[in-house]
Write an enzyme that holds these catalytic residues in place. Structure first.
Site, mmCIF file in Angstrom:
data_model
loop_
_atom_site.group_PDB
_atom_site.id
_atom_site.type_symbol
_atom_site.label_atom_id
_atom_site.label_comp_id
_atom_site.label_asym_id
_atom_site.label_seq_id
_atom_site.Cartn_x
_atom_site.Cartn_y
_atom_site.Cartn_z
ATOM 1 N N GLU A 1 5.646 -0.304 -14.753
ATOM 2 C CA GLU A 1 4.341 -0.257 -14.095
ATOM 3 C C GLU A 1 3.538 0.963 -14.527
ATOM 4 O O GLU A 1 2.935 1.659 -13.705
ATOM 5 C CB GLU A 1 4.518 -0.290 -12.566
ATOM 6 C CG GLU A 1 5.236 -1.547 -12.100
ATOM 7 C CD GLU A 1 5.340 -1.681 -10.584
ATOM 8 O OE1 GLU A 1 5.385 -0.656 -9.901
ATOM 9 O OE2 GLU A 1 5.384 -2.829 -10.117
ATOM 10 N N HIS B 1 6.582 -13.754 -3.953
ATOM 11 C CA HIS B 1 5.461 -12.996 -4.512
ATOM 12 C C HIS B 1 4.124 -13.720 -4.371
ATOM 13 O O HIS B 1 3.339 -13.810 -5.319
ATOM 14 C CB HIS B 1 5.723 -12.691 -5.995
ATOM 15 C CG HIS B 1 5.293 -11.309 -6.385
ATOM 16 N ND1 HIS B 1 3.992 -10.875 -6.267
ATOM 17 C CD2 HIS B 1 5.979 -10.256 -6.872
ATOM 18 C CE1 HIS B 1 3.912 -9.618 -6.671
ATOM 19 N NE2 HIS B 1 5.109 -9.207 -7.038
ATOM 20 N N GLU C 1 6.904 -3.640 2.933
ATOM 21 C CA GLU C 1 5.757 -3.924 2.068
ATOM 22 C C GLU C 1 5.463 -5.419 1.964
ATOM 23 O O GLU C 1 4.301 -5.831 2.015
ATOM 24 C CB GLU C 1 6.043 -3.353 0.665
ATOM 25 C CG GLU C 1 5.005 -3.754 -0.369
ATOM 26 C CD GLU C 1 5.328 -3.236 -1.767
ATOM 27 O OE1 GLU C 1 6.353 -2.544 -1.942
ATOM 28 O OE2 GLU C 1 4.538 -3.527 -2.687
ATOM 29 N N ARG D 1 3.119 2.436 0.206
ATOM 30 C CA ARG D 1 3.781 1.388 0.999
ATOM 31 C C ARG D 1 4.291 1.934 2.332
ATOM 32 O O ARG D 1 5.314 1.468 2.850
ATOM 33 C CB ARG D 1 4.933 0.746 0.217
ATOM 34 C CG ARG D 1 4.595 0.334 -1.193
ATOM 35 C CD ARG D 1 3.310 -0.438 -1.277
ATOM 36 N NE ARG D 1 2.974 -0.818 -2.649
ATOM 37 C CZ ARG D 1 1.878 -1.506 -2.952
ATOM 38 N NH1 ARG D 1 1.013 -1.845 -2.004
ATOM 39 N NH2 ARG D 1 1.625 -1.833 -4.188
ATOM 40 N N ASP E 1 11.242 -8.224 -6.802
ATOM 41 C CA ASP E 1 10.699 -7.026 -6.165
ATOM 42 C C ASP E 1 10.671 -7.108 -4.648
ATOM 43 O O ASP E 1 9.616 -7.336 -4.074
ATOM 44 C CB ASP E 1 9.273 -6.790 -6.688
ATOM 45 C CG ASP E 1 8.741 -5.428 -6.280
ATOM 46 O OD1 ASP E 1 9.499 -4.676 -5.670
ATOM 47 O OD2 ASP E 1 7.575 -5.136 -6.591
HETATM 48 C C1 BDP Z 1 6.586 -2.338 -5.882
HETATM 49 C C2 BDP Z 1 5.556 -1.586 -5.121
HETATM 50 C C3 BDP Z 1 5.081 -0.356 -5.840
HETATM 51 C C4 BDP Z 1 6.276 0.467 -6.286
HETATM 52 C C5 BDP Z 1 7.210 -0.403 -7.091
HETATM 53 C C6 BDP Z 1 8.492 0.327 -7.448
HETATM 54 O O1 BDP Z 1 4.452 -2.442 -4.896
HETATM 55 O O2 BDP Z 1 4.259 0.377 -4.959
HETATM 56 O O3 BDP Z 1 5.862 1.557 -7.036
HETATM 57 O O4 BDP Z 1 7.601 -1.510 -6.343
HETATM 58 O O5 BDP Z 1 9.493 0.041 -6.832
HETATM 59 O O6 BDP Z 1 7.166 -3.244 -5.004
HETATM 60 O O7 BDP Z 1 8.494 1.158 -8.343
#
Ligand code: BDP
Length: 717
Positions: free
Chosen positions: A307, A537, A409, A184, A381
């Protein structure tokens, strides 16, 4: 002819330094350009010599900065003297390093170890300015403050400034990989040139540290939250040590991200179970090793069970089990764990906005004293606009750290002019109603759980190898504003913008007003053309560049824009009221009631909390929801056009090179705002089947055109 032109350019460059020097943004807000007429007359005799009596590397850095600033702004050297020999001495130090400071008996008691006092005083009948603090860091911050006074053309002959940070940890999070790719990142490569470390220290490390110190940042996490265990190997720790050495004089500690499965990946263990004694012993030994190399190492930042990252849940342990195990390893050395609450799981059918609270809130009081839970400002997010995260105020026994994203981002990358100060101010000023009305998110952050407990704020950095550091001139303002708000979360976004403008662009009042006007409206504009009325989003997949509201085929439900807007023939929005996911219940009862009611919910969060029919009447305008959406998309595009016009009028007011760069970026923003507007309307119209309100143009292309746009090589992915 060419030769002649070159000499002419040289002559001009020497004769008109302020005009001809092509500024490229490298100097940030520390430009120290020459001070004009009356102000020069006022400042010159007030700053004639520097009195430094001992002290370490941080006082030396403060002295060097004062010399640099005075040379730039006033054009004269600042000779160092051991005593106040004439009018205009600047005396810097702590009572421990400087007998002169000690003898002044200044009221430093309430300033902690990072605050400072700047006073105009008389010493032996001579006028002097003293920058005093309990610790050397305070002296450094005070030096930057005195220079800022001159940059802002404040009077410096009757100074009495006392200031101290309201949060203890003011940290940048770099999402930098070891191959120098920045996740990002829209400002080039990572600043950390690992291959040349530790033997070569790029001078930029010092300029980076200066910039951070000037706004009070005192910690940097060097590595990506999606962590690589390699960084914990001895060969890498030597490189980290070199960076720590470059930053130390500026009061900055380094931190690393800890990959939870490191004991398996680089330790040869079969498990990373936090309750396994061998795992705890491995981390303890690793922490001991790190502190042998970097005695003032700050600690670990951890993204776990989010994630795809490994974590304690893999072993049916809680986040507290995981965090505490690492905290125990760091505690003997004074290190801390910043444990992120950004967790959600594909297997979990619960509304994604609820998952972090569901998982963390019951753990309140179960974390070690040296753990901070790091919470994003909103529950999804880093969207253009989110209501504040319900965890703020809901874990009174746990130190909570705010996490903002400085890199844009989800807000147009580096080419959209979006000042984030107002967005952060909105989050910080939000009333949590916990424990009672009037307790804002900022109050929650500032109120330490107990006297010894940490407080803090983290910002995901927008810094890279680009000459202008942040990818665009205006993104520097977001770095700046982040630092200022981490120092004082109650600081006003507009005041911060104005001081940044005066230091970065011009002190001319009309120019300051014009640029401030652009910045202050810029966040609302991006919300309008990307995600109006509480939508979120809707970005394209993966890189998040541009619109993708139609996407509904991704493996994980909560990765699909369609999951968030839930548009269908009947209406649009995510029902988080009592009759829906009941996410509102995670807020204090007063807010649950406000957010949960279609009548009371603030309009900017309408579709965040409610699914409403297309012909729902929007309170403020009386328009139908469908018409209002279209109006807002167009309003956003118009706001960008207005910024372009404002900037065009400033052509002769700011230096050419930076002016042109901003002009071009605004043109990109204009195109992309239009793209967002057209694609979003084309898609939502295919669902709502409604005509556009009068006076609003149909998207020029059919929906399929927008769907087919392929930006697979967009940066930062
Ligand atoms: C999201 C991003 C990702 C990050 C994640 C995070 O797309 O690249 O790893 O957050 O904060 O917004 O861990």
């Amino acid at each position: 002819m060419v030769k002649w032109l070159v000499s002419l350019a040289l002559v001009l460059a020497i004769a008109l330094p302020g005009v001809a020097r092509a500024e490229d943004g490298y100097d940030l807000w520390l430009r120290y350009r020459p001070v004009e007429g009356e102000w020069h007359k006022a400042y010159d005799p007030a700053v004639t010599a520097l009195v430094v009596q001992g002290g370490g590397a941080t006082i030396a850095a403060a002295a060097a900065e004062l010399e640099r600033g005075v040379k730039g702004m006033l054009g004269h050297r600042l000779p160092r003297t051991g005593s106040v020999a004439a009018d205009g001495a600047v005396v810097i130090g702590t009572p421990a390093t400087s007998p002169i400071v000690a003898a002044l008996g200044l009221p430093l008691a309430g300033l902690g170890d990072e605050g400072y006092l700047i006073r105009s005083v008389t010493i032996d009948g001579r006028r002097a300015t003293v920058i005093a603090a309990n610790g050397e860091k305070g002296v450094l911050y005070g030096a930057f403050r005195l220079l800022k006074a001159m940059q802002l053309r404040e009077r410096i002959d009757a100074l009495d400034i006392a200031d101290a940070p309201k949060l203890k940890l003011r940290v940048l999070n770099h999402w930098d990989n070891l191959d120098r790719h920045v996740e990002r990142g829209y400002a080039g490569q990572s600043l950390w040139d690992w291959q040349k470390l530790p033997l070569h220290l790029d001078p930029r490390y010092t300029d980076y540290a200066r910039a951070n110190a000037s706004i009070g940042i005192n910690g940097v996490v060097l590595t990506n939250v999606n962590a690589n265990a390699e960084i914990l190997k001895p060969i890498w720790l030597e490189k980290v040590k070199a960076l720590a050495g470059a930053f130390r004089p500026y009061g900055i500690r380094v931190y690393l991200t800890a990959r939870f499965s490191a004991p398996i990946e680089i330790g040869g263990l079969k498990t990373a179970d936090p309750l396994d004694p061998a795992v705890a012993a491995w981390w303890k030994a690793k922490a001991d090793e790190i502190y042998r190399v970097i005695p003032d190492f700050g600690g670990f930042l951890v993204k776990a069970n989010s994630e795809g990252q490994p974590g304690p849940n893999d072993y049916h342990r809680t986040h507290a089990d995981g965090a505490n195990m690492l905290a125990d390893a760091l505690a003997p050395h004074g290190g801390i764990v910043m444990w992120r609450a950004f967790v959600y799981a594909a297997e979990n059918p619960e509304d994604r906005a609820k998952q972090a609270y569901t998982e963390f809130q019951p753990l309140d009081g179960r974390f070690r004293d040296n753990v901070m839970v790091q919470v994003k400002n909103g529950a999804i997010d880093f969207q253009p606009r989110e209501p504040f995260h319900p965890l703020f105020g809901a874990m009174p026994r746990t130190p909570m750290m705010m996490e903002f994203q400085i890199t844009k981002e989800y807000l147009g990358f580096a080419t959209h002019l979006v000042y984030l100060g107002t967005m952060w101010e909105e989050a910080l000023a939000a009333d949590t109603f916990r424990p009672a009305r009037g307790t804002t998110v900022a109050d929650v952050l500032e109120t330490a759980v107990d006297a010894a407990a940490p407080t803090g704020m983290a910002g995901v950095a927008n810094i890279g190898s680009d000459r202008n550091w942040s990818g665009s001139q205006f993104d520097q303002a977001n770095w700046y504003a982040y630092g200022r708000l981490a120092w004082n979360p109650q600081g006003g976004a507009e005041a911060i913008a104005r001081e940044w403008i005066r230091m970065t662009w011009s002190g001319d009042p009309a120019t300051v007003d014009a640029i401030a006007g652009m910045m202050m409206g810029s966040h609302e504009a991006v919300v309008d053309y990307m995600t109006p009325l509480g939508l979120a989003h809707l970005m394209a997949t993966g890189h998040h560049y541009g619109p993708g509201p139609w996407v509904s085929d991704l493996a994980r439900p909560e990765w699909n824009p369609a999951y968030y807007h839930k548009a269908d023939a009947a209406g649009i929005g995510f029902d988080r009221s009592r009759t829906g996911s009941n996410a509102v219940a995670q807020y204090a009862p007063e807010l649950a009631d406000r957010f949960g009611s279609v009548k009371k919910v603030p309009e900017e969060f309408l579709l965040w909390f409610h699914h409403l029919p297309w012909d729902f009447r929007v309170r403020s305008s009386g328009r139908t929801l469908w018409d209002e959406l279209v109006v807002r998309y167009d309003r956003g595009v118009a706001a960008v056009a207005a910024m372009q016009a404002r900037w065009a009028a400033l052509e002769s007011r700011v230096d050419r090179r930076r002016w042109e760069e901003v002009r071009d970026f605004l043109a990109i923003q204009r195109e992309e705002a239009q793209w967002w507007r057209d694609a979003s309307i084309a898609y939502f119209q295919s669902v709502s089947k409604r005509p556009l309100p009068e006076g609003h143009a149909a998207p020029p292309m059919p929906l399929d055109h927008y769907k087919a746009i392929d930006n697979r090589y967009a940066p930062g992915n």
